[in-house]
Design a protein around this motif. Sequence first.
Motif, PDB file in Angstrom:
ATOM      1  N   GLU A   9      49.399  42.072  36.588  1.00 60.70           N
ATOM      2  CA  GLU A   9      48.052  42.365  36.125  1.00 60.70           C
ATOM      3  C   GLU A   9      47.633  41.472  34.957  1.00 60.70           C
ATOM      4  N   LYS A  12      50.707  52.987  35.498  1.00 64.38           N
ATOM      5  CA  LYS A  12      51.145  52.000  36.509  1.00 64.38           C
ATOM      6  C   LYS A  12      52.319  52.538  37.317  1.00 64.38           C
ATOM      7  N   GLU A  43      47.508  36.314  43.730  1.00 64.98           N
ATOM      8  CA  GLU A  43      47.302  36.512  42.294  1.00 64.98           C
ATOM      9  C   GLU A  43      47.488  35.198  41.539  1.00 64.98           C
ATOM     10  N   ARG A  77      47.828  45.290  46.881  1.00 62.73           N
ATOM     11  CA  ARG A  77      46.543  45.916  46.538  1.00 62.73           C
ATOM     12  C   ARG A  77      45.498  45.744  47.631  1.00 62.73           C
TER      13      ARG A  77
END
Length: 809
Positions: free
Chosen positions: A131, A307, A365, A435
């Motif tokens: 993240e 999380k 990501e 995700r």
Amino acid sequence: MYTLASILSHIHSKQHLIRDAARQIYDLAYDSRKIRNAEHSLFFALKNVRDGHTFIPDAYQKGVRAFVVSCEDIDISLCPEASFFWVEDVLTALQELASYHRQQFHKPVIGITGSNGKTIVKEWLAQLLQEDKKVYQSPKSYNSQLGVALSLWNLSDDYDCAIIEAGISLPGEMNHLEAMIRPDIGIMTNIGVAHASGFASKAAKITEKITLFKRTKDVIFPSRYGFDAYLPSETTTFTFGERDVDNVRILHIEERRDGRSSIQVSYEQEIATFTVPFVDKASIENVLICLTTLLFLGYPLDVILPKLGRLRPLEMRLQLKTGRHNCSIIDDTYSNDLASLQIALDFLHQQQQHKKKTLILSDMEGLDDKLQAKLLSVLGRQNLTRIIIVGKSLHFLVDKLATPLLFFDSTEELVRNLRNIVLENESILIKGSRRYHLEDVSKLLVAKSHETVLEINLSALEHNLQAYRSILPQHVKLMAMVKAFSYGSGSYEVANLLQFNKVDYLTVAFADEGVELRQHGIDLPIMVLSPDEQVFESLLTSNLEPEIYSFRILKSFIDFLRIRKQKAFPIHIKIDTGMHRLGFLPREMAELATLLSAAPEIKVKTVFSHLVAAGKEQHRDFTIQQIGFFSTSVDRLEVGLGYTVIRHIANTSGIINWPSAYMDMVRLGIGLYGVDMDGKMTLEKVSELKTTITQIKELPAGTTVGYDRKGLLHRASRIATVKIGYADGYSRRFGEGVGEMSINGQKVSTVGSICMDMCMLDVTDIVAHELDEVVVFPDLMEAARRIDTIPYELLVNLSARVKRVYYYG
């Protein structure tokens, strides 16, 4: 990026021949079948089960122009444009290069080892850190001597940190991994029975694993294993457990009725309670390792705990499933990074059952300019029919790839439009980060079926193949038996893997099986056992090679070929040396040779027989007699034919017990699928039959369960109904307590009769919930013994309606 000139200074070569010092090297290759960027690959000729030096010509033909070798007698004239590095040991040279490359990475490297949980902790940590960081992780289970080296090669300063997994099975291995990884931070997950056979004691195994951290400043681990006693005195430890001295104290863990666990911890005078979606001890320990690691890295509790509550079990296996509209679905939807994408694409290209290949890919990501360029390079080397992209960050690919692209902003949008995309007769790789939940797409594309599944571990099958190959001389060919639906494991899926691994022959029981293999891209020679006249046309049109076992069949086949003006069609002659099932008798060789030599329509490719009792010491003399009959018979036949043939008589047990019977080729059957009837091999389980609990009932003593009231309960009991019955191949002989299944690692027995689609289990003494997974045969050999049969019968009787799921694990 390295040049051949710079590589010379990073590996210890005895001598070298560099024809192009400025050639740039991007990829390290060790398998000629997986070469994608040949011009910029350095090929390492590893000596494993098969000697990599024999594949140098193949790699050269594909465009590779740089090789690391150990054999000095290579005919380099066959590779006139190639550069060579001669080294003492090729794997060591590869590790040296990986070690140097790792030292150019100046960000934190986290090294993970332990008996179990390494891959899960690595994946969860990557998810939790991504993240706010660019995280590099070694792909899947690339934790071996070779896997770690390949993992490190993809490391670059584009990432903020790296998580590298290290696994060992023998003493002395960890020193090599430590020299490459050199972790700045260490994580030791646990110690258990995995790979225990390679070590003299538990202490010896811990000492070996801890070697990974001999130069590591900080090491994180659960305190209950006592790893601190094995670490160097200067190491700083960061632990969790129930001791007062633990950095993270575990105050309370409670299993909740909703299938979650509530955990209370204390850290630096702060007490916090959180829930996680797991109840099993292993998952909870893995969660706590992640929590402790994030606290060590400076994340506050209030940031970490939400999380952890979002973590989910990981399906860490690349799965091959049967899809709708004659598609093959490769489901790899738990992570998405460049390294694991390349592995998944390699697997996609192994699939030969369809010419069309589609990639469904989610955003990645942290793609900066350099990583975008790498992704473009990877995709640009693929021969894909199209790419379907989910997310917004990959729009930079527009107009940069020749492959047609379809874009969807979200998984939901793709799902809504899926019916408008024609997906048929193709292999589809679904690759996405967690995700994006691309598993929702997979569920829609996979063919619906009964919820009982047979999971087939293709990497275990590959391991077993190499285990048998390792004991065979290099010149001995290998025929793999894929008859009876590959002993229940599937047809073209298994055959495709065997073709990729270059077995020499496949054998099926019926022509229809061979036709299906041909329809799905299998071009290996295929022998069909005991065909009759009705299938001759199929043999001819699909280029299938028949076993010929009688004069009647031989004459009929010759007549058939003569009418169709065929010449030298390959056949296989079976000799009956003692099985007395099918085959020509040794006394018939003269007559047979006369008939064969007068028939230009056929050409004898192989002559074979079958050992009756190769695994039984009490029948040793009979086996020697069989081998003698066979050798004499083939000698006579070859004289009459005027040419030599391939001879084979050794089956799976023959491979283990009768090296004198190897001859020109051996036939590998049940051992390939993980069943060691001789007890002399270290094989991996290939298939596992699983089902689920449909319902659990609380019943009083005196109640009866099932047909004919055969299941009488002598106590108050919890009875679970599971979704498997005799229509699935679970024999009725397993009823009334004979059969055992496993739920959450705990064995339970059947109750009452086995029904057509279901059966019942007594789960009174264990923790079990509806929808829990059930392993039908915890021990296949024991299950066979209980009903007085053999493992073969249990495997081949599994119904075709039982869904087969293939994975690399």
